[in-house]
Scaffold this active site. Structure first.
Site, short mmCIF file in Angstrom:
data_model
loop_
_atom_site.label_atom_id
_atom_site.label_comp_id
_atom_site.label_asym_id
_atom_site.label_seq_id
_atom_site.Cartn_x
_atom_site.Cartn_y
_atom_site.Cartn_z
N CYS A 2 -111.19 -30.17 -12.95
CA CYS A 2 -110.91 -31.11 -14.02
C CYS A 2 -110.49 -32.44 -13.40
O CYS A 2 -109.68 -32.50 -12.49
CB CYS A 2 -109.83 -30.65 -14.98
SG CYS A 2 -110.24 -29.16 -15.87
N ARG A 27 -115.38 -33.11 -10.15
CA ARG A 27 -114.30 -32.12 -10.27
C ARG A 27 -114.56 -31.11 -11.38
O ARG A 27 -113.85 -30.11 -11.50
CB ARG A 27 -112.97 -32.82 -10.54
CG ARG A 27 -112.57 -33.80 -9.46
CD ARG A 27 -111.25 -34.42 -9.79
NE ARG A 27 -110.19 -33.45 -9.70
CZ ARG A 27 -109.44 -33.24 -8.63
NH1 ARG A 27 -109.65 -33.94 -7.55
NH2 ARG A 27 -108.50 -32.32 -8.62
N TRP A 75 -113.54 -28.61 -16.15
CA TRP A 75 -114.10 -27.36 -15.59
C TRP A 75 -113.41 -26.26 -16.39
O TRP A 75 -112.21 -26.07 -16.29
CB TRP A 75 -113.78 -27.26 -14.10
CG TRP A 75 -114.45 -26.08 -13.45
CD1 TRP A 75 -115.72 -26.03 -12.96
CD2 TRP A 75 -113.88 -24.78 -13.21
NE1 TRP A 75 -115.97 -24.79 -12.45
CE2 TRP A 75 -114.87 -24.00 -12.59
CE3 TRP A 75 -112.65 -24.21 -13.47
CZ2 TRP A 75 -114.66 -22.68 -12.22
CZ3 TRP A 75 -112.43 -22.89 -13.11
CH2 TRP A 75 -113.43 -22.14 -12.49
N ASN A 101 -105.20 -30.28 -16.44
CA ASN A 101 -105.92 -29.58 -15.38
C ASN A 101 -105.04 -28.42 -14.96
O ASN A 101 -103.85 -28.62 -14.70
CB ASN A 101 -106.16 -30.54 -14.21
CG ASN A 101 -106.70 -29.86 -12.98
OD1 ASN A 101 -107.31 -28.79 -13.08
ND2 ASN A 101 -106.50 -30.45 -11.82
N GLY A 102 -105.59 -27.20 -14.89
CA GLY A 102 -104.79 -26.05 -14.46
C GLY A 102 -104.82 -24.94 -15.50
O GLY A 102 -105.68 -24.93 -16.38
N GLU A 488 -122.40 -20.05 6.55
CA GLU A 488 -122.39 -21.37 5.91
C GLU A 488 -123.78 -21.71 5.35
O GLU A 488 -123.89 -22.23 4.24
CB GLU A 488 -121.91 -22.41 6.94
CG GLU A 488 -121.87 -23.85 6.47
CD GLU A 488 -120.93 -24.11 5.30
OE1 GLU A 488 -120.17 -23.23 4.90
OE2 GLU A 488 -121.00 -25.22 4.75
N LYS A 492 -124.51 -22.39 1.35
CA LYS A 492 -125.13 -23.61 0.85
C LYS A 492 -126.32 -23.27 -0.06
O LYS A 492 -126.50 -23.86 -1.12
CB LYS A 492 -125.61 -24.50 2.01
CG LYS A 492 -124.51 -25.20 2.76
CD LYS A 492 -123.96 -26.36 1.97
CE LYS A 492 -122.53 -26.72 2.24
NZ LYS A 492 -121.48 -25.79 2.22
N GLU A 495 -125.09 -21.71 -3.45
CA GLU A 495 -124.43 -22.59 -4.41
C GLU A 495 -125.35 -23.68 -4.95
O GLU A 495 -125.17 -24.13 -6.08
CB GLU A 495 -123.14 -23.20 -3.84
CG GLU A 495 -123.32 -24.20 -2.74
CD GLU A 495 -121.98 -24.75 -2.22
OE1 GLU A 495 -121.09 -25.01 -3.02
OE2 GLU A 495 -121.86 -24.91 -1.00
N HIS A 511 -126.65 -1.74 11.34
CA HIS A 511 -125.65 -0.86 10.70
C HIS A 511 -125.80 -0.87 9.18
O HIS A 511 -124.89 -0.47 8.47
CB HIS A 511 -124.24 -1.30 11.11
CG HIS A 511 -124.03 -1.23 12.59
ND1 HIS A 511 -123.97 -0.03 13.28
CD2 HIS A 511 -123.93 -2.20 13.53
CE1 HIS A 511 -123.82 -0.27 14.57
NE2 HIS A 511 -123.80 -1.59 14.74
N LYS A 614 -115.54 -29.37 -7.47
CA LYS A 614 -115.24 -29.74 -6.08
C LYS A 614 -113.87 -29.26 -5.62
O LYS A 614 -113.71 -28.76 -4.53
CB LYS A 614 -115.32 -31.26 -5.97
CG LYS A 614 -115.08 -31.81 -4.59
CD LYS A 614 -116.30 -31.64 -3.74
CE LYS A 614 -116.09 -32.08 -2.32
NZ LYS A 614 -117.03 -31.41 -1.42
C1 F6R Z 1 -118.88 -25.06 -0.31
C2 F6R Z 1 -117.61 -25.67 -0.64
C3 F6R Z 1 -116.45 -24.78 -0.92
C4 F6R Z 1 -115.16 -25.38 -0.33
C5 F6R Z 1 -113.96 -24.53 -0.75
C6 F6R Z 1 -112.66 -25.05 -0.13
O1 F6R Z 1 -119.86 -26.02 -0.08
O2 F6R Z 1 -117.49 -26.86 -0.71
O3 F6R Z 1 -116.66 -23.50 -0.44
O4 F6R Z 1 -115.28 -25.44 1.04
O5 F6R Z 1 -113.83 -24.54 -2.13
O6 F6R Z 1 -112.41 -26.36 -0.52
P1 F6R Z 1 -111.37 -27.25 0.26
O7 F6R Z 1 -111.91 -27.52 1.61
O8 F6R Z 1 -111.23 -28.50 -0.56
O9 F6R Z 1 -110.09 -26.47 0.32
#
Ligand code: F6R
Length: 619
Positions: A2, A27, A75, A101-102, A488, A492, A495, A511, A614
């Protein structure tokens, strides 16, 4: 999660708030809304869906004039992303508007109490009850001073959970009141105008002067004044800071997606993450390392914490810390950490990695560690955020704003910060000779060019994205530091492209996961450098043969000139030669580009993938 903006000044609040929301939309983008104090009443508008839905609706409706206002981009937590659940929420008489937010955890009991008191709820959200609690407090106003801030302080003391709240009220015009507990809120201080926001991006085009709002504090902003108090009404201690990037850094600069821009920015971000790390005497210095050498020498164990991409950076940090600093190191998912009853002592150093500095899982994990008297060092990008504020020391990434939801340049700069920190620990504890540290730093300084070189050769990766965009599943394999890179790459793709993607340690394949291999299945393999890691290299070549024997389509990331692996690659993506520990800095980049391209080809919103936000400020 949010995005929240509040404004008090002499400009039209609506324009300022909408601009702020456009910068905060990353956000959360389930709905958006605004409220403006206008001629003794509150005018508001809100719409489900992205901010564009709200701005289109505003164009067709009468203007909302006024110089005090607030806005929200959501969000969803409580209640589906519908118009009624969008923020702001108002009280029964429409005298006040509030955004949040929360999550308010004692939502059910407060709602029952308010309903019994005759309040009419029009949404499924937990936020709306704050509007009604404020309504009751404002009605009881004369007993106190009748101010919205007083009402807010009193309401906050009744709430359990995490929240940033921002409100306006017609009975206290000229002021926007914000409050926070475990959720972000910063003040932007302008000339004759002030701002409240979830993060500085919201007001960066108006001012770079900011103030961190502490835990359990209420901030009142007026055109010419900012006042901060604690929930008990005592004066609140705050810290001012200056934002060190410009508004242009938060623009797309001609790129189709923020993610594409942030991928392209990586050589510079990596270079900047290394700036100022070496003092005149040639020794490493870390900007906000507030832990003394003595404290660092007494550390007997390190625990690295993070979520998602930050966790993957932590997995790589473990290799660097153990190899260079010779300190036993483990890595844990921040969301699991405190529930595992971890053994923590005052000799344990906890390293928290977080781009946003607001991830609640990570924040709660470091609080738990601090309560057990462990030292906490954070690696963060966003200044003024909660995690650095609650840490004993900070290494900042200096990556500039990362707007796309999927982390890219933050990942690479997190790695740089981890490498530098590992070398710093080695320096303090004498586990490496100065010339060895200097050589490792020289290797790091060569990395911006190496990343640039990778970016210049992305033709085959883009071609591969076009070929594989229709696939349902892609697997990723790696060994040693290549394993977190595989994780990673899979994250990517999941998501952004909503594709089933899994990362495995290549040795684990036999395994169980090898059962997934079927003819034509794309498998991406991160190959260690052959000369420096001959044993692991041979093993991964065998793993590649095993999956090829079962019909997999192999996409091999390997050092340029690696002739041993080339014959087994259906697609070969060459990486520049770099030291093995640093290989993730070059190997992650093609996987970022691949996911971005596949998502774009599929027609997805690359910067705002579905269901994500984010900054994850709920647990
Ligand atoms: C993936 C991504 C998330 C963040 C995770 C932690 O692309 O961006 O997995 O890495 O939510 O976020 P931070 O680094 O802000 O604690």
């Amino acid at each position: 999660m949010c995005g929240i903006v509040g404004y008090a000044g002499d400009r039209q609040a609506l324009g300022v708030v909408l601009e702020g929301l456009s910068r905060l939309e990353y956000r959360g983008y389930d709905s958006a809304g605004v409220a403006v104090l206008t001629e003794g009443k509150i005018a508001w508008a809100k719409r489900a869906g992205k901010l564009g839905n709200l701005t289109s609706a505003l164009k067709e409706s009468p203007p909302l004039p006024g110089t005090v206002g607030l806005g929200h981009t959501r969000w969803a937590t409580h209640g589906a992303p519908t118009d009624p659940n969008a923020h702001p929420h108002t009280d029964c008489d429409g005298n006040l508007a509030v955004v949040h937010n929360g999550i308010i955890e004692n939502f059910a009991e407060l709602r029952d109490e308010l309903k019994a008191g005759g309040h009419l709820m029009t949404s499924e959200t937990d936020t709306e009850l704050v509007a009604h609690l404020l309504e009751d407090e404002m009605a009881a106003g004369p007993a106190e001073d009748g101010s919205l801030a007083t009402a807010m302080r009193s309401v906050c003391q009744r709430l359990d959970g995490t929240f940033t709240l921002v409100a306006v009220d017609v009975r206290d015009p000229g002021v926007v009141v914000g409050a926070r507990r475990n959720s972000p809120l910063v003040v932007g201080r302008g000339d004759g105008e002030n701002f409240l926001a979830s993060d500085v991006a919201a007001f960066i085009s108006f001012t770079k002067d900011a103030t961190e709002i502490g835990q359990n504090q209420v901030a009142e902003i007026r055109a010419g004044e900012v006042t901060v108090t604690n929930f008990d009404g005592s004066p609140g201690a705050v810290r001012d800071f200056t934002v060190d990037w410009d508004a242009e850094a938060a623009e797309k600069a001609g790129f189709k997606w923020f993610m594409a821009k942030e991928i392209a920015e990586q050589p510079r971000a990596v270079a900047e993450a290394l700036v100022g790390r070496v003092g005149k005497d040639g020794r490493l210095v870390l900007d906000e390392m507030r832990l003394s050498d003595e404290e660092l020498r007494s550390v007997d164990r390190i625990v690295v914490l993070g979520c998602g991409t930050a966790y993957h950076a932590g997995m790589i940090a473990k290799y660097a810390i153990e190899h260079w600093a010779k300190i036993p190191c483990e890595v844990a998912l921040a969301s699991e950490f405190r529930y595992s009853d971890p053994i923590l002592t005052k000799s344990t150093l906890v390293i928290a990695i977080s781009q946003s500095g607001e991830t609640l899982d990570t924040l709660m994990a470091i609080r738990h560690a601090s309560e057990q008297h462990s030292r906490v060092l954070s690696i963060c990008n966003v200044k003024g955020s909660s995690i650095p504020r609650e840490s004993d020391g900070v290494v900042y990434l200096h990556a500039g704003p990362e707007i796309a939801v999927a982390s890219t340049k933050a990942f690479l700069t997190q790695l740089i910060a981890c490498y530098v920190l590992a070398l710093y620990l080695a320096q303090v504890r004498g586990s490496m000779y100065p010339d060895e540290i200097a050589m490792a730093l020289d290797h790091l300084r060569a990395m911006p060019n190496a990343v640039e070189e990778v970016l210049e050769r992305m033709g085959p990766v883009r071609a591969m994205a076009r070929e594989l965009a229709g696939e349902r599943c892609v697997l990723f394999l790696g060994r040693h530091v290549g394993f977190p890179v595989a994780l990673e790459g899979a994250l990517k793709l999941k998501e952004l492209a909503y594709m089933h993607a899994e990362g495995f340690a290549a040795g684990e394949l036999k395994h169980g996961p090898i059962a997934l291999i079927e003819p034509g299945l794309p498998v991406v393999i991160v190959t260690p450098p052959p000369a420096d890691m001959p044993v692991l290299h041979d093993k991964i070549v065998s793993n590649i043969q095993e999956i090829r024997a079962r019909g997999a389509r192999t996409i091999v990331l390997a050092e340029r000139g690696d002739e041993k692996v080339a014959p087994y690659a259906d697609t070969l993506i060459e990486l520049p030669p770099v030291p093995p520990l640093l290989q993730p800095l070059v190997a992650a980049v093609p996987l970022q580009v691949f996911a971005c391209e596949v998502a774009d080809i599929q027609g997805h919103d690359v910067d705002q993938p579905r269901n994500l936000a984010k900054s994850v400020t709920v647990e």
